[in-house]
Design a protein around this motif. Sequence first.
Motif, PDB file in Angstrom:
ATOM      1  N   ARG A 156      12.467  53.358  36.408  1.00  0.00           N
ATOM      2  CA  ARG A 156      13.335  52.934  37.514  1.00  0.00           C
ATOM      3  C   ARG A 156      12.891  51.605  38.102  1.00  0.00           C
ATOM      4  N   LEU A 157      11.601  51.408  38.214  1.00  0.00           N
ATOM      5  CA  LEU A 157      11.079  50.152  38.746  1.00  0.00           C
ATOM      6  C   LEU A 157      11.449  48.984  37.847  1.00  0.00           C
ATOM      7  N   LEU A 158      11.306  49.169  36.549  1.00  0.00           N
ATOM      8  CA  LEU A 158      11.655  48.093  35.616  1.00  0.00           C
ATOM      9  C   LEU A 158      13.157  47.815  35.625  1.00  0.00           C
ATOM     10  N   GLU A 159      13.980  48.854  35.812  1.00  0.00           N
ATOM     11  CA  GLU A 159      15.437  48.646  35.924  1.00  0.00           C
ATOM     12  C   GLU A 159      15.770  47.829  37.166  1.00  0.00           C
ATOM     13  N   SER A 160      15.135  48.155  38.286  1.00  0.00           N
ATOM     14  CA  SER A 160      15.451  47.442  39.523  1.00  0.00           C
ATOM     15  C   SER A 160      14.918  46.016  39.500  1.00  0.00           C
ATOM     16  N   MET A 161      13.876  45.760  38.732  1.00  0.00           N
ATOM     17  CA  MET A 161      13.344  44.398  38.626  1.00  0.00           C
ATOM     18  C   MET A 161      14.390  43.460  38.030  1.00  0.00           C
ATOM     19  N   GLU A 162      15.231  43.979  37.166  1.00  0.00           N
ATOM     20  CA  GLU A 162      16.284  43.163  36.562  1.00  0.00           C
ATOM     21  C   GLU A 162      17.259  42.668  37.612  1.00  0.00           C
ATOM     22  N   HIS A 163      17.531  43.492  38.632  1.00  0.00           N
ATOM     23  CA  HIS A 163      18.468  43.108  39.684  1.00  0.00           C
ATOM     24  C   HIS A 163      17.837  42.172  40.709  1.00  0.00           C
ATOM     25  N   LEU A 164      16.521  42.086  40.718  1.00  0.00           N
ATOM     26  CA  LEU A 164      15.839  41.247  41.697  1.00  0.00           C
ATOM     27  C   LEU A 164      15.393  39.903  41.140  1.00  0.00           C
ATOM     28  N   SER A 165      15.817  39.564  39.949  1.00  0.00           N
ATOM     29  CA  SER A 165      15.450  38.268  39.392  1.00  0.00           C
ATOM     30  C   SER A 165      16.187  37.167  40.149  1.00  0.00           C
ATOM     31  N   PRO A 166      15.630  35.984  40.233  1.00  0.00           N
ATOM     32  CA  PRO A 166      16.294  34.901  40.968  1.00  0.00           C
ATOM     33  C   PRO A 166      17.702  34.590  40.448  1.00  0.00           C
ATOM     34  N   SER A 167      17.893  34.615  39.147  1.00  0.00           N
ATOM     35  CA  SER A 167      19.228  34.303  38.629  1.00  0.00           C
ATOM     36  C   SER A 167      20.239  35.380  39.022  1.00  0.00           C
ATOM     37  N   ALA A 168      19.825  36.652  39.019  1.00  0.00           N
ATOM     38  CA  ALA A 168      20.742  37.725  39.419  1.00  0.00           C
ATOM     39  C   ALA A 168      21.070  37.636  40.902  1.00  0.00           C
ATOM     40  N   MET A 169      20.080  37.299  41.719  1.00  0.00           N
ATOM     41  CA  MET A 169      20.328  37.172  43.153  1.00  0.00           C
ATOM     42  C   MET A 169      21.288  36.025  43.444  1.00  0.00           C
ATOM     43  N   LEU A 170      21.086  34.895  42.812  1.00  0.00           N
ATOM     44  CA  LEU A 170      21.988  33.762  43.034  1.00  0.00           C
ATOM     45  C   LEU A 170      23.393  34.073  42.542  1.00  0.00           C
ATOM     46  N   ARG A 171      23.503  34.780  41.422  1.00  0.00           N
ATOM     47  CA  ARG A 171      24.811  35.157  40.899  1.00  0.00           C
ATOM     48  C   ARG A 171      25.539  36.064  41.894  1.00  0.00           C
ATOM     49  N   ASP A 172      24.812  36.987  42.517  1.00  0.00           N
ATOM     50  CA  ASP A 172      25.433  37.881  43.498  1.00  0.00           C
ATOM     51  C   ASP A 172      25.816  37.137  44.770  1.00  0.00           C
ATOM     52  N   TRP A 173      24.964  36.227  45.209  1.00  0.00           N
ATOM     53  CA  TRP A 173      25.224  35.517  46.456  1.00  0.00           C
ATOM     54  C   TRP A 173      26.389  34.546  46.348  1.00  0.00           C
ATOM     55  N   PHE A 174      26.524  33.893  45.205  1.00  0.00           N
ATOM     56  CA  PHE A 174      27.508  32.832  45.088  1.00  0.00           C
ATOM     57  C   PHE A 174      28.681  33.182  44.187  1.00  0.00           C
ATOM     58  N   SER A 175      28.876  34.440  43.896  1.00  0.00           N
ATOM     59  CA  SER A 175      30.029  34.824  43.078  1.00  0.00           C
ATOM     60  C   SER A 175      31.305  34.677  43.914  1.00  0.00           C
ATOM     61  N   PRO A 176      32.438  34.373  43.284  1.00  0.00           N
ATOM     62  CA  PRO A 176      33.684  34.177  44.044  1.00  0.00           C
ATOM     63  C   PRO A 176      34.107  35.402  44.835  1.00  0.00           C
ATOM     64  N   SER A 177      33.838  36.578  44.335  1.00  0.00           N
ATOM     65  CA  SER A 177      34.238  37.781  45.060  1.00  0.00           C
ATOM     66  C   SER A 177      33.041  38.432  45.731  1.00  0.00           C
ATOM     67  N   GLY A 178      32.010  37.657  45.998  1.00  0.00           N
ATOM     68  CA  GLY A 178      30.771  38.196  46.552  1.00  0.00           C
ATOM     69  C   GLY A 178      30.929  38.644  47.993  1.00  0.00           C
ATOM     70  N   THR A 179      30.139  39.593  48.378  1.00  0.00           N
ATOM     71  CA  THR A 179      30.179  40.094  49.745  1.00  0.00           C
ATOM     72  C   THR A 179      29.507  39.138  50.712  1.00  0.00           C
ATOM     73  N   MET A 180      28.650  38.253  50.190  1.00  0.00           N
ATOM     74  CA  MET A 180      27.981  37.283  51.057  1.00  0.00           C
ATOM     75  C   MET A 180      29.015  36.350  51.695  1.00  0.00           C
ATOM     76  N   GLN A 181      29.980  35.869  50.910  1.00  0.00           N
ATOM     77  CA  GLN A 181      31.009  34.979  51.449  1.00  0.00           C
ATOM     78  C   GLN A 181      31.871  35.716  52.464  1.00  0.00           C
ATOM     79  N   GLN A 182      32.217  36.964  52.176  1.00  0.00           N
ATOM     80  CA  GLN A 182      33.027  37.736  53.113  1.00  0.00           C
ATOM     81  C   GLN A 182      32.258  37.973  54.404  1.00  0.00           C
ATOM     82  N   GLY A 183      30.964  38.204  54.297  1.00  0.00           N
ATOM     83  CA  GLY A 183      30.136  38.384  55.491  1.00  0.00           C
ATOM     84  C   GLY A 183      30.098  37.135  56.348  1.00  0.00           C
TER      85      GLY A 183
END
Length: 87
Positions: free
Chosen positions: A37-64
Amino acid sequence: MNISVNVDCTPQELRAFLGLPDVAPMQKSIMDEMERRLLESMEHLSPSAMLRDWFSPSGTMQQGLLNLFQPGRMQAGGDTSDDDSQD
């Protein structure tokens, strides 16, 4: 009168002597699952995954951010619903 007894044995030997179960296989399986489980969650915490989530067109960050600025935009636009009721 004091009596002292010293027993020299390993924890496994003491568990077996007292009739307690051997929990080593269960501990190993739990630790393996936690590691998976730890290794699975590490994939979601990589810098590229975080930036993809933050700056995606339908991201929740923009809606927030839009929700954060919504009250100020309503006041700046001049909410005239209260002014019409006074006429």
